[in-house]
Design a protein around this motif. Structure first.
Motif, PDB file in Angstrom:
ATOM      1  N   SER A 104      -1.473 -16.007 -20.786  1.00  0.00           N
ATOM      2  CA  SER A 104      -2.022 -17.131 -21.528  1.00  0.00           C
ATOM      3  C   SER A 104      -1.449 -17.036 -22.934  1.00  0.00           C
ATOM      4  O   SER A 104      -0.750 -16.072 -23.264  1.00  0.00           O
ATOM      5  N   PRO A 105      -1.718 -18.005 -23.808  1.00  0.00           N
ATOM      6  CA  PRO A 105      -1.182 -17.901 -25.165  1.00  0.00           C
ATOM      7  C   PRO A 105      -1.581 -16.629 -25.907  1.00  0.00           C
ATOM      8  O   PRO A 105      -0.847 -16.167 -26.789  1.00  0.00           O
ATOM      9  N   GLU A 106      -2.729 -16.030 -25.544  1.00  0.00           N
ATOM     10  CA  GLU A 106      -3.197 -14.840 -26.257  1.00  0.00           C
ATOM     11  C   GLU A 106      -3.212 -13.571 -25.416  1.00  0.00           C
ATOM     12  O   GLU A 106      -3.501 -12.497 -25.940  1.00  0.00           O
ATOM     13  N   LEU A 107      -2.889 -13.667 -24.129  1.00  0.00           N
ATOM     14  CA  LEU A 107      -2.945 -12.493 -23.256  1.00  0.00           C
ATOM     15  C   LEU A 107      -1.693 -12.392 -22.397  1.00  0.00           C
ATOM     16  O   LEU A 107      -1.228 -13.390 -21.843  1.00  0.00           O
ATOM     17  N   LEU A 108      -1.169 -11.179 -22.277  1.00  0.00           N
ATOM     18  CA  LEU A 108      -0.171 -10.843 -21.271  1.00  0.00           C
ATOM     19  C   LEU A 108      -0.667  -9.581 -20.589  1.00  0.00           C
ATOM     20  O   LEU A 108      -0.747  -8.517 -21.214  1.00  0.00           O
ATOM     21  N   VAL A 109      -1.031  -9.693 -19.315  1.00  0.00           N
ATOM     22  CA  VAL A 109      -1.635  -8.585 -18.575  1.00  0.00           C
ATOM     23  C   VAL A 109      -0.780  -8.311 -17.346  1.00  0.00           C
ATOM     24  O   VAL A 109      -0.565  -9.211 -16.522  1.00  0.00           O
ATOM     25  N   LEU A 110      -0.295  -7.070 -17.230  1.00  0.00           N
ATOM     26  CA  LEU A 110       0.658  -6.702 -16.190  1.00  0.00           C
ATOM     27  C   LEU A 110       0.050  -5.622 -15.294  1.00  0.00           C
ATOM     28  O   LEU A 110      -0.267  -4.516 -15.758  1.00  0.00           O
ATOM     29  N   GLY A 111      -0.123  -5.926 -14.021  1.00  0.00           N
ATOM     30  CA  GLY A 111      -0.649  -4.962 -13.069  1.00  0.00           C
ATOM     31  C   GLY A 111       0.445  -4.062 -12.531  1.00  0.00           C
ATOM     32  O   GLY A 111       1.554  -4.518 -12.250  1.00  0.00           O
ATOM     33  N   VAL A 112       0.126  -2.776 -12.357  1.00  0.00           N
ATOM     34  CA  VAL A 112       1.056  -1.799 -11.796  1.00  0.00           C
ATOM     35  C   VAL A 112       0.357  -1.088 -10.645  1.00  0.00           C
ATOM     36  O   VAL A 112      -0.741  -0.540 -10.816  1.00  0.00           O
ATOM     37  N   ASN A 113       0.977  -1.089  -9.481  1.00  0.00           N
ATOM     38  CA  ASN A 113       0.424  -0.386  -8.329  1.00  0.00           C
ATOM     39  C   ASN A 113       0.833   1.081  -8.419  1.00  0.00           C
ATOM     40  O   ASN A 113       1.969   1.448  -8.117  1.00  0.00           O
ATOM     41  N   THR A 114      -0.092   1.928  -8.824  1.00  0.00           N
ATOM     42  CA  THR A 114       0.203   3.347  -8.996  1.00  0.00           C
ATOM     43  C   THR A 114      -0.214   4.182  -7.787  1.00  0.00           C
ATOM     44  O   THR A 114      -0.109   5.417  -7.829  1.00  0.00           O
ATOM     45  N   THR A 115      -0.688   3.553  -6.722  1.00  0.00           N
ATOM     46  CA  THR A 115      -1.053   4.298  -5.523  1.00  0.00           C
ATOM     47  C   THR A 115       0.194   4.620  -4.711  1.00  0.00           C
ATOM     48  O   THR A 115       1.196   3.903  -4.762  1.00  0.00           O
ATOM     49  N   ARG A 116       0.114   5.690  -3.933  1.00  0.00           N
ATOM     50  CA  ARG A 116       1.187   6.096  -3.040  1.00  0.00           C
ATOM     51  C   ARG A 116       0.551   6.581  -1.739  1.00  0.00           C
ATOM     52  O   ARG A 116      -0.261   7.525  -1.768  1.00  0.00           O
ATOM     53  N   PRO A 117       0.890   5.982  -0.599  1.00  0.00           N
ATOM     54  CA  PRO A 117       0.252   6.376   0.658  1.00  0.00           C
ATOM     55  C   PRO A 117       0.417   7.847   0.991  1.00  0.00           C
ATOM     56  O   PRO A 117      -0.422   8.426   1.684  1.00  0.00           O
ATOM     57  N   TRP A 118       1.497   8.490   0.516  1.00  0.00           N
ATOM     58  CA  TRP A 118       1.727   9.890   0.839  1.00  0.00           C
ATOM     59  C   TRP A 118       0.972  10.840  -0.081  1.00  0.00           C
ATOM     60  O   TRP A 118       0.994  12.047   0.117  1.00  0.00           O
ATOM     61  N   ARG A 119       0.331  10.305  -1.096  1.00  0.00           N
ATOM     62  CA  ARG A 119      -0.512  11.132  -1.961  1.00  0.00           C
ATOM     63  C   ARG A 119      -1.980  10.918  -1.580  1.00  0.00           C
ATOM     64  O   ARG A 119      -2.358   9.837  -1.139  1.00  0.00           O
ATOM     65  N   HIS A 120      -2.800  11.915  -1.815  1.00  0.00           N
ATOM     66  CA  HIS A 120      -4.223  11.771  -1.489  1.00  0.00           C
ATOM     67  C   HIS A 120      -4.937  10.963  -2.562  1.00  0.00           C
ATOM     68  O   HIS A 120      -5.366   9.832  -2.326  1.00  0.00           O
ATOM     69  N   LYS A 121      -5.039  11.514  -3.761  1.00  0.00           N
ATOM     70  CA  LYS A 121      -5.698  10.813  -4.862  1.00  0.00           C
ATOM     71  C   LYS A 121      -4.763  10.532  -6.030  1.00  0.00           C
ATOM     72  O   LYS A 121      -5.030   9.636  -6.829  1.00  0.00           O
ATOM     73  N   ASP A 122      -3.715  11.303  -6.131  1.00  0.00           N
ATOM     74  CA  ASP A 122      -2.838  11.193  -7.293  1.00  0.00           C
ATOM     75  C   ASP A 122      -2.121   9.850  -7.330  1.00  0.00           C
ATOM     76  O   ASP A 122      -1.825   9.250  -6.292  1.00  0.00           O
TER      77      ASP A 122
END
Length: 281
Positions: A104-122
């Motif tokens: 929007s004119p005042e917001l830039l929000v970028l999502g990043v998928n930090t999950t990895r199926p081969w990791r448990h929680k990390d």
């Protein structure tokens, strides 16, 4: 003024109905411009849990939402699904894009998928993701608050939480700071706090803030901290001057409502120079 509501670690399947109702009342009162769900939407990535999460989001009506997965949103016990279709239920509920963007004119929000199926929680952020986010940040307007969403934290306040830190965070924070990031929002550890990354990472060229949220709806709270969400208010004038406030709102058992318990005025730097940086790091 723009208002962003950060909801994290809802863990549908363990949600508290009275807290769900209180959060919906808060949304009605605040009328946010964007609601961010920063991972661990469900407890065990099951269809009925994602259906409950989708129903919750639908209750928000026309309010825009940005949803990224957390480690709990990948099947744990169904090994076949975890390997071959880890995001099937998430995408069925929230669409195919695992790294959505809101602008929007005042917001830039970028999502990043930090999950990895081969990791448990990390969690992990790749060089490709780092470069993609940086390239988009470099295109931001002077008036925009530039926000990156990861599920796992890039900085912690306690030594025992260091095992939960995002892999690749050093390169990511450094590169995103050079590209003009203002804050990195996360969840995962159910602990709300605001940290100046420019005091944590040596040599950052600008002020960048880590904003962590607690669990919004689950009974899986941490210590003495009840359910918690973050409210981020941002205003910019035509000259590019920006003011940003982060408020922590906790659920109060006696009142049966969310109440503001902390407020942080964040000092922000101006826009980063628009000079493409191609080298890694």
């Amino acid at each position: 003024m723009s208002l962003l509501l950060q909801i994290s670690d809802t863990h549908f399947g363990t949600e508290r109905p009275q807290v769900v109702a209180a959060l919906l009342r808060l949304v009605d009162t605040l009328a946010p411009d964007l609601v961010v769900l920063s991972g661990d939407i469900t407890q065990r990535a099951r269809k009925h849990q994602f259906a409950a999460a989708r129903a919750f989001v639908d209750t928000l009506g026309a309010t825009p939402t940005l949803v990224v997965p957390g480690n709990h949103d990948i099947p744990l016990f169904n090994v076949f699904a975890r390997i071959f279709r880890p995001y099937a239920n998430h995408q069925r509920a929230f669409g195919n894009d695992l790294e959505p963007v809101f602008e929007s004119p005042e917001l830039l929000v970028l999502g990043v998928n930090t999950t990895r199926p081969w990791r448990h929680k990390d969690g992990e952020v790749s060089m490709q993701q780092i470069r993609r986010v940086a390239a988009r940040l470099e295109m931001a307007r002077e008036t925009q608050l530039r926000v990156v969403i990861t599920h796992q934290p890039v900085a912690v306040t306690r030594a025992k939480d260091e095992r939960n830190l995002l892999h690749g965070r050093e390169r990511a924070v450094t590169r995103w700071a050079r590209a003009g990031a203002d804050m990195i929002l996360g969840g995962h550890i159910h602990l709300p706090y605001v940290l100046p990354l420019h005091d944590t990472f040596a040599g950052l060229p600008r002020r960048v803030w880590a904003v962590q949220a607690g669990t919004a709806l689950s009974w899986r709270t941490r210590g003495t901290i009840d359910n918690s969400v973050n409210v981020i208010r941002h205003v910019a004038d035509s000259g590019g001057a920006r003011q940003t406030t982060v408020e922590r709102w906790d659920y109060a058992e006696t009142a049966g409502a969310f109440e503001m318990i902390a407020r942080h005025e964040l000092a922000l730097d101006g826009a980063a120079p628009r000079v493409p940086v191609t080298q890694a790091g």
